[in-house]
Design an enzyme around this catalytic site. Structure first.
Site, PDB file in Angstrom:
ATOM      1  N   VAL A  27       3.842  -0.861   4.266  1.00  0.00           N
ATOM      2  CA  VAL A  27       2.515  -1.285   4.726  1.00  0.00           C
ATOM      3  C   VAL A  27       1.884  -2.113   3.617  1.00  0.00           C
ATOM      4  O   VAL A  27       1.890  -1.695   2.444  1.00  0.00           O
ATOM      5  CB  VAL A  27       1.622  -0.076   5.073  1.00  0.00           C
ATOM      6  CG1 VAL A  27       0.250  -0.559   5.532  1.00  0.00           C
ATOM      7  CG2 VAL A  27       2.270   0.777   6.148  1.00  0.00           C
ATOM      8  N   LEU A  81       0.819  -1.222   0.000  1.00  0.00           N
ATOM      9  CA  LEU A  81       0.000   0.000   0.000  1.00  0.00           C
ATOM     10  C   LEU A  81       0.844   1.259   0.000  1.00  0.00           C
ATOM     11  O   LEU A  81       0.415   2.322  -0.450  1.00  0.00           O
ATOM     12  CB  LEU A  81      -0.926   0.008   1.226  1.00  0.00           C
ATOM     13  CG  LEU A  81      -1.943  -1.123   1.310  1.00  0.00           C
ATOM     14  CD1 LEU A  81      -2.681  -1.064   2.643  1.00  0.00           C
ATOM     15  CD2 LEU A  81      -2.922  -1.042   0.145  1.00  0.00           C
ATOM     16  N   GLY A  82       2.029   1.185   0.540  1.00  0.00           N
ATOM     17  CA  GLY A  82       2.894   2.358   0.630  1.00  0.00           C
ATOM     18  C   GLY A  82       4.040   2.077   1.579  1.00  0.00           C
ATOM     19  O   GLY A  82       4.184   0.969   2.104  1.00  0.00           O
ATOM     20  N   GLY A 137       8.283   6.084   7.122  1.00  0.00           N
ATOM     21  CA  GLY A 137       9.627   6.194   7.657  1.00  0.00           C
ATOM     22  C   GLY A 137      10.074   4.945   8.400  1.00  0.00           C
ATOM     23  O   GLY A 137      11.268   4.717   8.578  1.00  0.00           O
ATOM     24  N   PHE A 138       9.112   4.103   8.850  1.00  0.00           N
ATOM     25  CA  PHE A 138       9.478   2.940   9.644  1.00  0.00           C
ATOM     26  C   PHE A 138       9.318   1.625   8.872  1.00  0.00           C
ATOM     27  O   PHE A 138       9.498   0.566   9.438  1.00  0.00           O
ATOM     28  CB  PHE A 138       8.649   2.878  10.923  1.00  0.00           C
ATOM     29  CG  PHE A 138       8.921   4.019  11.850  1.00  0.00           C
ATOM     30  CD1 PHE A 138      10.215   4.431  12.091  1.00  0.00           C
ATOM     31  CD2 PHE A 138       7.882   4.689  12.451  1.00  0.00           C
ATOM     32  CE1 PHE A 138      10.484   5.474  12.940  1.00  0.00           C
ATOM     33  CE2 PHE A 138       8.140   5.740  13.311  1.00  0.00           C
ATOM     34  CZ  PHE A 138       9.451   6.131  13.553  1.00  0.00           C
ATOM     35  N   GLY A 139       8.935   1.677   7.613  1.00  0.00           N
ATOM     36  CA  GLY A 139       8.817   0.462   6.840  1.00  0.00           C
ATOM     37  C   GLY A 139       7.566   0.434   5.984  1.00  0.00           C
ATOM     38  O   GLY A 139       6.722   1.336   6.044  1.00  0.00           O
ATOM     39  N   ASP A 193       3.058  13.319  16.132  1.00  0.00           N
ATOM     40  CA  ASP A 193       3.401  13.178  14.710  1.00  0.00           C
ATOM     41  C   ASP A 193       2.149  13.255  13.853  1.00  0.00           C
ATOM     42  O   ASP A 193       1.963  12.469  12.928  1.00  0.00           O
ATOM     43  CB  ASP A 193       4.141  11.860  14.473  1.00  0.00           C
ATOM     44  CG  ASP A 193       4.879  11.848  13.125  1.00  0.00           C
ATOM     45  OD1 ASP A 193       5.141  12.943  12.596  1.00  0.00           O
ATOM     46  OD2 ASP A 193       5.185  10.766  12.615  1.00  0.00           O
ATOM     47  N   LYS A 196       1.548  -3.348   8.981  1.00  0.00           N
ATOM     48  CA  LYS A 196       2.684  -2.425   9.056  1.00  0.00           C
ATOM     49  C   LYS A 196       3.911  -3.244   9.456  1.00  0.00           C
ATOM     50  O   LYS A 196       4.037  -3.696  10.583  1.00  0.00           O
ATOM     51  CB  LYS A 196       2.402  -1.323  10.082  1.00  0.00           C
ATOM     52  CG  LYS A 196       3.530  -0.317  10.258  1.00  0.00           C
ATOM     53  CD  LYS A 196       3.145   0.705  11.312  1.00  0.00           C
ATOM     54  CE  LYS A 196       4.259   1.700  11.564  1.00  0.00           C
ATOM     55  NZ  LYS A 196       3.904   2.681  12.623  1.00  0.00           N
TER      56      LYS A 196
END
Length: 835
Positions: free
Chosen positions: A534, A526-527, A530-532, A645, A548
């Site tokens: 999805v 899906l996209g 910054g952390f990995g 955030d 995620k």
């Protein structure tokens, strides 16, 4: 004529013209009047003088501003209380040699230097110096008949003398503007009070608002930020002729100023990389308020769970009832039934404090600190003492002989105050200090032994733990699923049971997740954040999920992962994304969320084609939905949570385009009665981060309000906060909207796909967004207030200037160059851009 001679004459003529221009560049001569539209520039091009109109006032003033700072920053105003209503103003040297401002509509001068000038007007000239000082001098002389530095407005520049001439009574002090659009004398002032032992005072409406304390030899007692690493050379003079202070800098390229803004806030700021960064500002907290805790007490702002007012040693609350109700204005009195006069009394040291009001203090510069103690001990009326000058080993004695008013503690800096106590209190504190010393010695011994043992076993421990972690993961999965043929328990209805999900978040087997996502195929991706990445997944029960998958090289480690799992599992709200489970196996860490088919908000609003699918009604619903979600986090949930955030990519949309706040990896839990906290690790996204969080690490619910304000403006405009704008000095979205708002042109920035629908409601939302991104956190509304403003057609307050966290610079040739917020370690801390 000889061609060579003709060429020489032409060159001489041009030289004379250029020479005359250079001479008049920084000078007003008797035969050269200075008109509205002319600009006078100092020799080094540091400062400029001219006519200006502040804000939207339309009135004209003569002022001085920084010539090299793109955003006009006025530091001095001549006719601040006598504005001109047209452009007919002329500044010139009159027949008496004074500098005067005249207007064709007035028979008398609007403003004049009124200096005692013995020379004729042909001998006088007005010159603008590189220090920002406008001086009236004899031509070709350095003798000043008058200087603007003697008449400061709201700004203290370097090399400007600040304080009192005791011989003449002439006082140089700062006064605020009435408003951003009106530089007239306001109701706030900053000055040195010479009463008793001189100290710095900030007054508002004729009453003291904040006290900077006395000069300690290296700083004002109440300004611990002025440490030995300060960029200034400071000269403080206190004698029978004057009490003054002058700040200077070694590097003339550094632009620094101290400004009192319209609200009565004083800030010291420095220009660096296209913006003003702030060293310190005051008042910024309750303990900065003068006399907040009454006499004979001190204010301590560092424990949010404790009443900030505490009686000094040997004293007790004047009114126990008021103290219990957290009203410390009545202060404290000497404990009943005890005597502190020639009965074995002594002194208790109170470290790191702003010493009490010195207007009633006595000073003797001939005494050492030890002699000061003996002198105070001999006099029963002496209640406390301290050193008057810390720079010479504690030379000078400051003593108090009455109430001790306006004392507060600091985490760093401040002075040591020695308070007189009776013999019982002295014994109590001595015993307490003895226990502390013994505990410290014991702690040192224990730590030494512990460190030695740790060094002996550290290598073995490290090797064993690597193996142990892997075994624990395998054992945990075996314990969770042993004896059941339905390890795919997410298929069962109990997966959706509220109590199960809140008490024990379901654990998903890695094989199940891999099967659901077709082994994490690119087709299901899906996209990537910054952390990995999805991924979209489909379980055996045909339920769609979003996975995620945290990259092993991502910034989110185990702590952030546990944080996100622990927080989201306890949250239940229609505008928060719902977590279904998690997976930890080996180095894999994954979160399983409900699948939201319409991706994230940034997928729509920053795409020229897709944002037309969101009409104003839908955008307003998204704004309200996000606001309700934040209110739940801040106020209505069992835990008070600060997201830290909030941005467009972290707002997901369901089938009906309803918003859901996601990504709680950076969220922080604070106490139920706590609104503010501090961190040494600043995380988040620049452009959405509030200034106090980005540069100080200070976050609160108002940090989320700032991010929400940025998100609102992006939703309304369809533009990112970091985009370029070529028709104004502000280069980010907040600055551009602010410029247009002040010019009543805010509709120009609204997304063109919205047309003119609901213009009134759109403008109201822009105003609410600007209220959310104001410079000071205290000025921003709470989310409950935001929701009230969104749902009710009430009168809104006018927003103050917003904080520009990210700036970009460009020129006509290269629009790819950008600059971010400055590092904290380069020059100073950042804050709010005071006027």
């Amino acid at each position: 004529m000889n061609p060579a001679k003709e060429l020489l004459n032409t060159w001489l003529l041009l030289s004379l013209i250029v020479f005359r221009f250079c001479i008049s560049l920084d000078t007003i001569s008797p035969n050269e009047p200075f008109k509205d539209g002319d600009i006078l520039v100092s020799k080094g091009e540091t400062f400029a003088l001219g006519f200006f109109s502040p804000g939207n006032s339309g009135r004209h003033y003569v002022g001085i501003w920084y010539n090299k700072v793109p955003e006009q920053t006025v530091v001095w105003v001549a006719n601040r209380d006598n504005p001109l209503n047209d452009t007919s103003g002329v500044l010139s040297i009159n027949t008496r040699g004074n500098l005067v401002l005249n207007s064709k509509n007035r028979s008398t001068p609007v403003w004049s230097t009124n200096a005692s000038v013995s020379s004729t007007n042909n001998s006088m000239a007005a010159r603008l110096l590189d220090s920002g000082n406008l001086v009236l001098v004899l031509r070709d002389s350095e003798n000043f008949a008058w200087q603007s530095f003697d008449y400061p407005t709201n700004t203290l520049l370097t090399f400007m003398k600040f304080g009192l001439d005791r011989r003449t009574g002439f006082n140089r002090y700062l006064t605020s503007w009435k408003s951003e659009d009106d530089p007239a004398t306001g109701n706030s002032s900053l000055q040195i009070d010479p009463t008793g032992y001189p100290q710095l005072f900030l007054n508002k409406g004729g009453s003291p608002l904040w006290r900077g304390g006395p000069w300690t030899g290296q700083r004002w007692s109440g300004v611990p930020e002025m440490n030995q690493h300060f960029i200034f050379n400071v000269s403080f003079v206190n004698n029978q002729d004057e009490v003054t202070i002058v700040y200077s800098v070694n590097d003339p390229k550094i632009f620094t100023r101290m400004v009192m803004n319209e609200s009565g806030v004083v800030a010291r700021s420095t220009w660096h990389e296209s913006r003003w960064f702030v060293f310190w500002y005051t008042p910024k907290e309750l303990c900065d308020t003068f006399g907040e805790c009454g006499p004979n007490s001190y204010c301590d702002p560092y424990d949010p769970n404790k009443f900030q007012c505490t009686c000094l040693p040997g004293f007790e609350p004047n009114s126990t009832r008021e103290w219990y109700l957290r009203d410390g204005s009545g202060g404290c009195v000497r404990s009943q039934g005890v005597s502190a006069c020639r009965s074995g009394e002594g002194f208790v040291k109170l470290p790191r404090v702003k010493v009490p009001d010195t207007s009633i203090a006595r000073v003797d510069m001939s005494l050492s600190l030890k002699e000061c103690k003996q002198e105070c001990l001999r006099n029963c009326s002496c209640t406390a003492y301290t050193s008057a000058d810390e720079t010479r080993g504690g030379i000078g004695c400051l003593s108090w002989h009455g109430h001790l008013v306006d004392t507060r503690t600091f985490a760093n800096g401040g002075q040591d105050l020695y308070v007189r106590v009776d013999v019982a209190t002295l014994a109590q504190y001595s015993k307490k200090n003895g226990l502390i010393r013994n505990k410290r010695m014991l702690a040192v011994f224990v730590v030494s032994v512990t460190v030695t043992l740790l060094l002996l076993v550290s290598i073995v421990y490290w090797l064993v733990m690597r193996v142990k972690r892997r075994n624990e993961d395998e054992n945990r999965m075996k314990n969770l699923f042993s004896g059941t043929s339905t390890s795919k328990y997410h298929q069962e209805s109990r997966e959706f049971d509220e109590s199960t999900r809140n008490s024990d978040l379901p654990y998903f087997d890695l094989n199940i997740i891999a099967a659901a996502t077709d082994n994490f195929s690119d087709a299901n991706k899906l996209g990537e954040g910054g952390f990995g990445p999805v991924y979209k997944g489909l379980l055996d029960n045909h339920k769609e999920i979003a996975v995620k998958r945290l990259s092993r090289f991502s910034g989110q480690g185990v702590e952030e992962f546990k944080n996100e799992v622990g927080i989201i599992a306890k949250l239940q709200h229609r505008n928060l994304v719902r977590i279904l489970g998690y997976c930890i196996q080996g180095e894999e860490k994954m979160l399983i969320y409900e699948y939201l088919p319409n991706k994230s908000l940034d997928f729509f609003i920053f795409d020229k084609t897709k944002r037309s699918l969101l009409d104003w009604g839908k955008r307003f619903e998204i704004i309200c939905g996000v606001a309700r979600g934040l209110l739940y986090l801040h106020q209505d949930s069992r835990l008070r949570i600060i997201h830290r955030d909030l941005k467009a990519s972290n707002i997901l949309l369901d089938n009906a385009m309803n918003p859901k706040i996601a990504d709680f990896g950076m969220a922080k839990i604070v106490g139920g009665d706590q609104n503010e906290a501090n961190t040494k690790r600043v995380v988040g996204t620049y452009g959405y981060m509030s200034p106090e969080y980005a540069m100080h690490g200070l976050f609160s619910v108002k940090s989320d309000v700032y991010s929400f304000g940025v998100l609102m403006l992006e939703l309304i405009t369809g533009k990112k906060n970091s985009a370029y704008y070529h028709d104004g000095p502000s280069s980010n979205l907040i600055g551009h909207v602010w410029d247009l708002w002040r010019e009543d042109k805010a509709m120009e920035i609204v997304d063109s796909s919205l047309g003119d629908q609901s213009a009134k409601e759109v403008l109201r939302c822009i105003q609410i967004g600007l209220l959310c991104v104001q410079e000071y956190a205290i000025d921003r509304p709470t989310m409950s207030a935001v929701i009230f403003m969104l749902g009710n057609d009430t009168l809104l307050s006018y927003p103050k200037q917003p904080a520009f966290i990210l700036k970009s610079t460009y020129n006509s040739k290269d629009k790819s160059i950008s600059e971010g917020a400055c590092s904290v370690n380069k020059v100073t801390i950042t804050m709010i851009n005071a006027r």
